[in-house]
Design a protein around this motif. Structure first.
Motif, PDB file in Angstrom:
ATOM      1  N   ARG A 198       0.823  -1.203   0.000  1.00 37.79           N
ATOM      2  CA  ARG A 198       0.000   0.000   0.000  1.00 37.79           C
ATOM      3  C   ARG A 198       0.864   1.262   0.000  1.00 37.79           C
ATOM      4  N   ALA A 216      -7.099   1.150  -5.750  1.00 32.58           N
ATOM      5  CA  ALA A 216      -8.011   0.021  -5.957  1.00 32.58           C
ATOM      6  C   ALA A 216      -7.266  -1.114  -6.653  1.00 32.58           C
ATOM      7  N   VAL A 217      -7.724  -2.322  -6.398  1.00 29.09           N
ATOM      8  CA  VAL A 217      -7.174  -3.497  -7.081  1.00 29.09           C
ATOM      9  C   VAL A 217      -8.166  -3.879  -8.174  1.00 29.09           C
ATOM     10  N   THR A 219      -9.523  -6.575 -10.676  1.00 25.76           N
ATOM     11  CA  THR A 219      -9.510  -8.024 -10.941  1.00 25.76           C
ATOM     12  C   THR A 219     -10.367  -8.326 -12.161  1.00 25.76           C
ATOM     13  N   HIS A 230      -6.467 -11.634  -5.401  1.00 28.09           N
ATOM     14  CA  HIS A 230      -6.879 -10.249  -5.640  1.00 28.09           C
ATOM     15  C   HIS A 230      -7.708  -9.741  -4.456  1.00 28.09           C
ATOM     16  N   ALA A 234      -6.582  -6.831  -1.656  1.00 28.02           N
ATOM     17  CA  ALA A 234      -7.417  -5.640  -1.473  1.00 28.02           C
ATOM     18  C   ALA A 234      -7.848  -5.548  -0.015  1.00 28.02           C
ATOM     19  N   ASP A 235      -8.259  -6.682   0.515  1.00 29.40           N
ATOM     20  CA  ASP A 235      -8.727  -6.738   1.884  1.00 29.40           C
ATOM     21  C   ASP A 235      -7.613  -6.346   2.854  1.00 29.40           C
ATOM     22  N   VAL A 239      -8.235  -1.562   0.638  1.00 32.12           N
ATOM     23  CA  VAL A 239      -8.628  -0.766  -0.536  1.00 32.12           C
ATOM     24  C   VAL A 239      -9.732  -1.503  -1.288  1.00 32.12           C
ATOM     25  N   GLU A 240     -10.333  -0.827  -2.256  1.00 29.95           N
ATOM     26  CA  GLU A 240     -11.437  -1.451  -2.983  1.00 29.95           C
ATOM     27  C   GLU A 240     -10.942  -2.502  -3.980  1.00 29.95           C
ATOM     28  N   LEU A 241     -11.749  -3.534  -4.149  1.00 30.06           N
ATOM     29  CA  LEU A 241     -11.509  -4.536  -5.182  1.00 30.06           C
ATOM     30  C   LEU A 241     -12.517  -4.252  -6.296  1.00 30.06           C
ATOM     31  N   TYR A 269      -3.959  -0.896  -8.941  1.00 31.10           N
ATOM     32  CA  TYR A 269      -3.133  -2.101  -8.999  1.00 31.10           C
ATOM     33  C   TYR A 269      -3.924  -3.096  -9.824  1.00 31.10           C
TER      34      TYR A 269
ATOM     35  N   THR B 106     -14.111  -9.026   0.351  1.00 27.30           N
ATOM     36  CA  THR B 106     -13.395  -8.002   1.105  1.00 27.30           C
ATOM     37  C   THR B 106     -14.310  -7.239   2.054  1.00 27.30           C
TER      38      THR B 106
END
Lengths: 469, 320
Positions: A198, A216-217, A219, A230, A234-235, A239-241, A269, B106
């Motif tokens: 991060r 954000a990631v 996927t 992925h 993110a978790d 951050v957001e997936l 990412y 998540t």
């Protein structure tokens, strides 16, 4: 040929394994087998699975996990780190050069054709300088060992390397199964990888970004084989997936659709391949990407990690020139060796390779995951002959390397410890500085004698310990 | 202000909503099969009719009749529990729930994700082969236990924020729909106009309704034993303390929509719609509902409930 075993030297344990062996000898075999089963249950419950392409029966599989750690001394590790840092700096310098002035081509250090005719070279990236000047932010360097002091880089994964979630979950699982071991032996931590990732991503935010960057990631979706990773990353980063369907370009920014409307993203990412990133620039049929993201990128309003076009740096045809590349950009000899490589595009090499197929490993230039390769010594005569035909038909599509005698590390079998071949993928983060967590993913060929460690081909994984010594 | 740091994707909100709906659905299906089984054990005039009404309650009667010629315990329970071509079967519901949970992984605590994943693994083991009649009670218990574990993990570990609210709304919308359907299938035996003389058959039917919403015991605590149609209707529609009643569900839906309104600082149409429904459920009496027509009331409820779902999806950008 007998392979170098990382645990045992004759009757004795090698120094990094001494404390572990002491402990191991006091363990009850039944209890260890029980622990192996526990580990499998943990992985199943947490849903750490991967999909094997072309295998519909077992849509979700576990990568087998072995409970014997692969142990590296602090001294060995520090040497690897030096070599890795040098290499990733060279890779980034090469990418910057190849998409700008192309000094290395002008200097005649690598042939022009190898770039011009290469699918991994993206003309769309010519003249584009990514935020922070970094091209390949996350790199998985595949390293093999053949002797006490012989390490080779087998591959540089500079596009979207995967496997880091296994590094983290393997450690987590080992700590749950054997807490006493970690009290006895000082192992350097890897748990802070997501935090470092991060930080590293945040440090290449675009110039216009003020305050905390939104990361954000990206996927391809929950059906992708690496989806677990992925979501996991993110978790862990908080951050957001996101998927392509969540994103669109609004007012010159890439924005994600939230329950409160569209919110701009600063750093993406992405775990989607170049081809699918932007249907307006690359594959028009891609539903996984974001139409127009390349325009935003070129305008400097989003950082994409890794940058599009980094594939040219880990292309197997380029790989053979890595010693020259490292020297050209760092002014020093490469600390980590390359595996000697024959480029089948060259007539002399092709002739040599065809003559020595039974000793060589032949790989597709653009292949990955252990698909489409020939391991000469393990192949039958018929398989070699069939492969020779393919090779003659498209020589430029292949490179060949000697069959390295990969080091072994023991795994736990029903009959006790038994040596199996391993490789190592440390994960390297490049941005304002280089960050490497002490460890990586050790892949192990579970079949006796096998040299193929890929998870899609029956490989497993181990926890990798770097000692604090 | 709480909640402003966090951003929730519209797609994730949608995933949470449907994840919860399908978990609730799996549980409701198990309860319906349980009810049907009990009925088949008692000699009634026509088991096939009863199974047919179970299928109507489950909302899959047409789909069933396309696949099977006759109603019998075996084919019905197969269809409701195992059949993946029936998107509402327990197994199909769990598959969809898990797929959605994976998508919103998540947003979930480790406990919630693992409870869903483990439920899916356990049910897949149990439901791959046809179920022997002797094993049916333990299979149905297992389904209810697995969904209860998920609910427990959810209620016990999830932070009360927008993620919780979207999931909660999904659960309650599905539950309200289910209760309304069960009542609607049997509405005629609750009507005062029907010549109800408290025959053993009617008694049985009323028990059936209560059992299918797990209320056969609690009903007796609240209404002192007598099976009065008016009381049963009151219990399942208006009683605010009965966790499967329409009033209870809408109370919870409105709570969650109000939290979302506060956190986001924007009031949407969905809260107005849900609020209107809740105030009707608060003020109406059973007499009013019977006067309006029980069937009419329930059909309208089912339709409005579905529309509320669409409104929420639009308000919170579930889709592009």
């Amino acid at each position: 040929m007998t392979a170098f075993d990382e645990m045992r030297l004759g009757a004795r344990a090698r120094q990094p394994y001494e404390a572990y062996e002491d402990w191991f000898n006091q363990q009850d075999a039944g209890r260890l087998n029980e622990k192996s089963l526990d580990a499998e249950r943990v992985f199943r419950r947490t849903g750490i699975t991967f999909a094997v392409y072309g295998d519909t029966e077992a849509a979700e599989r576990l990568i087998p996990f072995d409970i014997v750690p692969r142990i590296i001394s602090g001294k060995e590790w520090r040497r690897l780190v030096q070599g890795i840092e040098q290499r990733v700096q060279a890779l980034n310098a090469f990418l910057d050069d190849i998409y700008h002035r192309q000094e290395i081509l002008r200097a005649g250090r690598i042939p022009k054709e190898i770039i011009a005719g290469n699918e991994a070279f993206l003309p769309e990236m010519i003249g584009v300088r990514p935020p922070g000047g970094v091209y390949t932010h996350i790199i998985g360097v595949d390293i093999v060992r053949t002797e006490e002091n012989e390490f080779f880089v087998l591959e540089d994964n500079a596009r979207t390397p995967s496997g880091v979630s296994y590094m983290l979950e393997n450690r987590e699982t080992m700590m749950q199964l054997f807490p006493e071991l970690f009290q006895k032996i000082k192992v350097l931590p890897v748990e802070n990888y997501p935090q470092l990732l991060r930080e590293s991503l945040g440090a290449v935010r675009p110039k216009g970004c003020e305050g905390k960057p939104t990361i954000a990631v990206l996927t391809p979706g929950s059906f992708n084989s690496a989806y677990f990773e992925h979501a996991f990353l993110a978790d862990q980063m908080g951050v957001e997936l996101v998927e392509g369907q969540d994103l669109r370009v609004i007012d010159g920014r890439v924005a994600m659709r939230t329950t409160q409307g569209y919110k701009p993203i600063d750093v993406l990412y992405r775990r989607v391949d170049d081809d699918f990133l932007d249907p307006l620039t690359f594959r028009p049929d891609s539903a996984l990407g974001v139409p127009g993201i390349m325009d935003v990128y070129r305008a400097g309003n989003i950082a994409i990690a890794n940058a599009p076009g980094t594939g040219i740096a880990d292309d197997k045809a380029i790989y053979s020139y890595m010693p020259e590349i490292v020297e050209f950009y760092t002014g020093r000899k490469a600390i980590l060796q390359n595996v000697p490589t024959w480029r089948c595009a060259e007539a002399d090499s092709l002739a040599y390779v065809l003559e020595h197929l039974e000793e060589l490993v032949v790989k597709e230039v653009h292949g990955s995951g252990g698909y489409g390769m020939l391991v000469g010594p393990a192949a039958s005569k018929k398989e070699r002959e069939a492969f020779a035909q393919k090779l003659k038909a498209r020589p430029a599509n292949y490179i060949a390397q000697p069959t390295l005698s990969l080091s072994t590390c023991p795994i736990l079998t029903d009959g006790g410890l038994a040596p199996r071949h391993v490789d190592l993928r440390p994960f390297v983060l490049v941005s304002d500085r280089i960050r490497i967590v002490p460890g990586g993913l050790t892949r192990v060929a579970l079949k006796e004698g096998s040299l193929v460690v890929n998870s899609s081909q029956g490989g497993g994984t181990k926890d990798t310990w770097v000692l604090d010594d | 202000m709480p909640g402003t740091l966090l951003m929730l994707l519209g797609r994730a909100a949608n995933g949470l909503y449907w994840m919860s709906r399908y978990i609730e659905r799996a549980e409701n299906m198990a309860r319906l099969v349980d009810t049907g089984q009990r009925l088949a054990l008692t000699q009634t005039s026509s088991p096939a009719d009863e199974w047919a009404s179970v299928m109507t309650s489950a909302g899959v009667r047409d789909a069933f009749e396309q696949c099977y010629d006759e109603y019998d315990a075996r084919s019905v329970s197969d269809f409701l529990l195992r059949d993946l071509s029936n998107s509402s079967s327990v197994m199909a519901s769990m598959e969809t729930a898990r797929m959605n949970a994976r998508m919103v992984r998540t947003s979930l605590t480790r406990e919630v994700w693992e409870s869903i994943n483990e439920a899916w693994m356990a049910l897949r083991r149990m439901l791959t082969r046809p179920i022997d009649e002797r094993d049916m009670p333990s299979v149905l218990d297992a389904i209810k236990r697995e969904t209860a574990l998920i609910r427990g993990a959810f209620q016990g570990t999830m932070l009360r924020n927008e993620i919780f609210d979207f999931a909660q709304i999904g659960t309650l919308m599905e539950r309200a729909d289910n209760t309304a359907r069960i009542l609607d299938v049997k509405y005629y035996i609750l009507l005062p106009s029907a010549t109800w003389v408290g025959s053993s058959l009617d008694n049985h039917q009323w028990q059936l309704i209560l059992r299918s919403v797990s209320a056969h015991r609690s009903y007796r605590w609240n209404y002192e034993g007598d099976y009065q149609p008016g009381n049963i209707a009151h219990y399942l529609i208006l009683n605010r303390r009965m966790p499967r009643s329409l009033a209870f569900c809408y109370r919870g839906i409105c709570d969650s929509l109000e939290f979302l309104t506060e956190e986001y600082g924007t009031r949407h149409k969905s809260l107005d719609r849900a609020g209107a429904k809740l105030s009707k459920l608060k003020t109406a009496t059973v007499g009013d509902i019977f006067d309006e027509g029980l069937h009419e009331f329930l059909s309208e409820f089912i339709r409005d409930n579905a529309e509320l779902g669409n409104q929420i999806a639009a308000d919170y950008r579930f889709y592009e």
